[in-house]
Motif scaffolding. Structure first.
Motif, short mmCIF file in Angstrom:
data_model
loop_
_atom_site.label_atom_id
_atom_site.label_comp_id
_atom_site.label_asym_id
_atom_site.label_seq_id
_atom_site.Cartn_x
_atom_site.Cartn_y
_atom_site.Cartn_z
N ASP A 176 -28.29 70.84 -50.56
CA ASP A 176 -28.18 72.29 -50.35
C ASP A 176 -29.33 72.81 -49.49
OD1 ASP A 176 -25.81 72.68 -51.77
OD2 ASP A 176 -26.88 72.69 -53.67
N GLN A 177 -30.38 71.99 -49.36
CA GLN A 177 -31.54 72.37 -48.55
C GLN A 177 -31.83 71.25 -47.56
OE1 GLN A 177 -33.16 75.32 -48.76
NE2 GLN A 177 -31.76 76.03 -50.36
N LEU A 178 -30.97 71.15 -46.56
CA LEU A 178 -31.13 70.06 -45.59
C LEU A 178 -32.37 70.28 -44.74
CD1 LEU A 178 -27.42 69.63 -44.37
CD2 LEU A 178 -28.62 68.42 -46.20
N LYS A 179 -33.09 69.19 -44.50
CA LYS A 179 -34.33 69.25 -43.72
C LYS A 179 -34.12 68.57 -42.37
CE LYS A 179 -37.09 69.09 -47.95
NZ LYS A 179 -38.08 68.30 -48.74
N VAL A 180 -34.53 69.25 -41.32
CA VAL A 180 -34.41 68.69 -39.97
C VAL A 180 -35.16 67.36 -39.90
CG1 VAL A 180 -34.97 69.04 -37.54
CG2 VAL A 180 -34.12 70.94 -38.89
N GLY A 181 -34.49 66.34 -39.34
CA GLY A 181 -35.10 65.02 -39.21
C GLY A 181 -34.81 64.10 -40.37
N GLU A 182 -34.31 64.65 -41.46
CA GLU A 182 -33.97 63.84 -42.63
C GLU A 182 -32.70 63.04 -42.36
OE1 GLU A 182 -33.82 64.67 -47.43
OE2 GLU A 182 -32.90 66.12 -46.09
N THR A 183 -32.60 61.85 -42.97
CA THR A 183 -31.41 61.01 -42.81
C THR A 183 -30.42 61.26 -43.95
OG1 THR A 183 -32.61 59.28 -41.65
CG2 THR A 183 -30.52 58.66 -42.66
N LEU A 184 -29.20 61.51 -43.59
CA LEU A 184 -28.11 61.70 -44.55
C LEU A 184 -27.06 60.62 -44.30
CD1 LEU A 184 -27.75 64.06 -46.64
CD2 LEU A 184 -26.03 64.99 -45.07
N PHE A 185 -26.49 60.09 -45.35
CA PHE A 185 -25.44 59.09 -45.18
C PHE A 185 -24.07 59.77 -45.22
CE2 PHE A 185 -29.00 56.53 -46.65
CZ PHE A 185 -28.97 55.52 -45.70
N VAL A 186 -23.26 59.41 -44.23
CA VAL A 186 -21.95 60.03 -44.06
C VAL A 186 -20.87 58.95 -44.15
CG1 VAL A 186 -20.47 61.33 -42.46
CG2 VAL A 186 -22.94 61.81 -42.57
N PRO A 187 -19.78 59.19 -44.90
CA PRO A 187 -18.69 58.20 -44.96
C PRO A 187 -17.87 58.23 -43.67
CG PRO A 187 -18.08 60.13 -46.22
CD PRO A 187 -19.50 60.36 -45.75
N GLU A 188 -17.55 57.06 -43.18
CA GLU A 188 -16.72 56.97 -41.98
C GLU A 188 -15.52 56.07 -42.27
OE1 GLU A 188 -17.37 54.63 -37.98
OE2 GLU A 188 -18.40 56.57 -37.86
N LYS A 189 -14.34 56.62 -42.14
CA LYS A 189 -13.14 55.84 -42.40
C LYS A 189 -12.82 54.97 -41.20
CE LYS A 189 -8.79 56.35 -44.85
NZ LYS A 189 -7.76 57.29 -45.37
N ILE A 190 -12.49 53.71 -41.47
CA ILE A 190 -12.14 52.78 -40.40
C ILE A 190 -10.70 53.06 -39.97
CG2 ILE A 190 -11.90 50.37 -39.73
CD1 ILE A 190 -14.77 51.24 -40.25
N VAL A 191 -10.52 53.42 -38.72
CA VAL A 191 -9.19 53.78 -38.23
C VAL A 191 -8.77 52.95 -37.02
CG1 VAL A 191 -9.30 56.14 -39.10
CG2 VAL A 191 -10.12 55.65 -36.79
N THR A 192 -9.66 52.08 -36.54
CA THR A 192 -9.32 51.21 -35.41
C THR A 192 -9.54 49.75 -35.80
OG1 THR A 192 -11.56 51.43 -34.51
CG2 THR A 192 -9.88 52.96 -33.68
N PRO A 193 -8.85 48.82 -35.16
CA PRO A 193 -8.97 47.41 -35.54
C PRO A 193 -10.34 46.81 -35.25
CG PRO A 193 -6.99 47.81 -34.21
CD PRO A 193 -7.84 49.04 -34.12
N PHE A 194 -10.75 45.87 -36.10
CA PHE A 194 -11.90 45.03 -35.79
C PHE A 194 -11.56 44.06 -34.67
CE2 PHE A 194 -12.93 45.74 -40.41
CZ PHE A 194 -14.12 46.40 -40.20
N VAL A 195 -10.31 43.63 -34.66
CA VAL A 195 -9.88 42.56 -33.77
C VAL A 195 -9.68 43.10 -32.37
CG1 VAL A 195 -8.15 40.77 -33.37
CG2 VAL A 195 -8.75 41.41 -35.71
N LYS A 196 -10.60 42.74 -31.48
CA LYS A 196 -10.48 43.08 -30.07
C LYS A 196 -10.86 41.84 -29.27
CE LYS A 196 -11.55 47.97 -30.81
NZ LYS A 196 -12.50 49.09 -30.56
N PHE A 197 -9.85 41.13 -28.83
CA PHE A 197 -10.09 39.82 -28.26
C PHE A 197 -10.16 39.86 -26.74
CE2 PHE A 197 -7.81 38.57 -32.27
CZ PHE A 197 -8.92 38.02 -32.88
N HIS A 198 -11.25 39.32 -26.22
CA HIS A 198 -11.40 39.16 -24.79
C HIS A 198 -11.63 37.70 -24.42
CE1 HIS A 198 -11.58 43.50 -24.60
NE2 HIS A 198 -12.56 43.49 -25.48
N SER A 199 -11.71 36.86 -25.45
CA SER A 199 -11.90 35.42 -25.25
C SER A 199 -11.28 34.70 -26.43
CB SER A 199 -13.39 35.08 -25.11
OG SER A 199 -14.09 35.48 -26.27
N PRO A 200 -11.02 33.39 -26.31
CA PRO A 200 -10.41 32.65 -27.42
C PRO A 200 -11.25 32.72 -28.69
CG PRO A 200 -10.33 31.37 -25.40
CD PRO A 200 -11.18 32.56 -25.10
#
Length: 395
Positions: free
Chosen positions: A85-109
């Motif tokens: 409720d009292q955010l401080k400039v420069g402080e680190t906050l953890f934010v959830p990020e939903k995975i919506v794109t594939p891990f698999v991106k192949f450019h080589s075997p």
């Protein structure tokens, strides 16, 4: 992504908060009593990662929630020791990020080491999957199996029986990645809702049956075996067309389905880059592991991904059950690949499975050309592969 239980929290609440089906949360936390969560107990939320964010001037919890399209309470959950409720400039906050794109991106075997890292990434973000080792290769590499779902129907899919068909592993891992994304994001695959598949089907995936062979084709021979392998390879130090395992045995000629006929008909009578069926059926550790997997699980059907030909084989010596024909027609319709009932071939994994269990088995020949198929074909092969996957799981 890990969170800590607060007084009054439930898995149902987490399901609504993070928009993740509650059954996936339950199965990602098998040791948790969902009816009696304990305060400070750790809960894994699948489909998410946490990312650090440095507070800027003017930031508020409400504004961060809107910007990141998340519920405000997710920020309270991930930052229990901070005064949000009292955010401080420069402080680190953890934010959830939903995975919506594939891990698999192949450019080589994809070699074995990269496959291992990819499986570990899946396990971390989608902890409701189960990863086990079903055996080891000649060189001691673990042959890994991925399990998804807990339904009564059991379906098995494998890839890279043949070393120079490594693109099949890439296709299969991409399909699995898209399936996991659809489960956690509530999206569809080929127009099909996937949540029911998860409820109805236990899916078994062995993405690389022949890890030594794939590494030989992709990376070249290990120093200790170089002289021996060049000798087997008719004096050639280019292994791009190598099909067998590292011992020079064709793993898809190793199964006890008229193996003696296969041995008689195949030209190589000694270890070779391709087609040598071995001195007896099931001599190779990779083939033994795959046979035991089927014997221990009694799958309702199996699919073996190979290349090339844009066709598939679904019968063996009349042992195939009646329902196999209807599914073959569906696969043919949705994939555009030609369905072929019988070919003059024996001792394959599909052949043995049909003969042994009298259940549907399919060998799918993805793509068209000369093995190994070029990566330029990957998008089209993946499209057809997903069509086959959807047809089989929807059947």
């Amino acid at each position: 992504m890990m969170i800590s239980v607060r007084p009054g929290d439930t898995l149902s609440y987490y399901s609504k908060l993070f928009r993740i089906p509650v059954n996936l949360i339950e199965e990602a936390n098998p040791k948790v009593d969902s009816s009696n969560l304990k305060v400070a107990e750790k809960i894994v939320i699948p489909g998410y990662v946490t990312v650090p964010y440095t507070i800027q001037a003017g930031n508020t919890i409400w504004e961060l929630a809107i910007t990141n399209k998340i519920a405000e309470d997710t920020l309270f959950l991930l930052n229990p020791t901070k005064d949000v409720d009292q955010l401080k400039v420069g402080e680190t906050l953890f934010v959830p990020e939903k995975i919506v794109t594939p891990f698999v991106k192949f450019h080589s075997p994809l070699n074995y080491k990269r496959l291992e890292k990819l499986i570990q990434s899946f396990k971390k973000v989608y902890p409701f999957i189960r990863v086990t080792t079903i055996g080891t290769s000649v060189e001691g590499k673990p042959i890994q199996e991925i399990r998804i779902g807990k339904g009564a129907k059991k379906i098995h899919i494998n890839a890279s029986f043949h070393a120079n068909e490594w693109i099949t592993t890439m296709v299969l891992m991409s399909i699995v990645n898209n399936y996991l994304l659809s489960l956690t994001n509530g999206t569809v695959m080929n127009g099909q809702k996937v949540n029911q598949w998860y409820e109805d089907i236990e899916l078994s995936i062995v993405p690389m049956v022949n890890p030594d062979g794939v590494d030989l084709v992709v990376d070249g021979p290990p120093a200790k075996l170089q002289r021996k392998l060049i000798e087997i390879n008719d004096g050639c130090d280019d292994f791009i067309h190598w099909k067998a395992n590292i011992s020079g045995v064709d793993l898809n000629n190793q199964f006890p389905a008229n193996w003696d006929i296969c041995r008689k008909n195949k030209l190589p009578k000694a270890p070779a880059p391709r087609d040598f069926p071995g001195e007896a059926p099931l001599t190779e550790p990779e083939a033994i592991a795959m046979a035991k997997l089927a014997e221990n699980n009694r799958f309702d059907l199996i699919i073996a991904l190979h290349t090339q030909g844009e066709e598939f084989y679904w019968g063996y010596e009349g042992y195939e059950p009646e329902e196999a024909e209807a599914l073959a027609k569906e696969i043919e319709y949705f994939s555009g690949y030609q369905a072929i009932r019988y070919v003059k071939s024996h001792a394959g994994y599909k052949d043995w499975f049909i003969q042994e269990f009298k259940r549907p088995g399919f060998t799918i020949e993805l793509g068209k050309g000369i093995n190994p198929l070029p990566l330029s074909q990957f998008p089209e092969i993946l499209k057809r592969g997903e069509a086959i996957f959807s047809a089989v799981l929807s059947h």
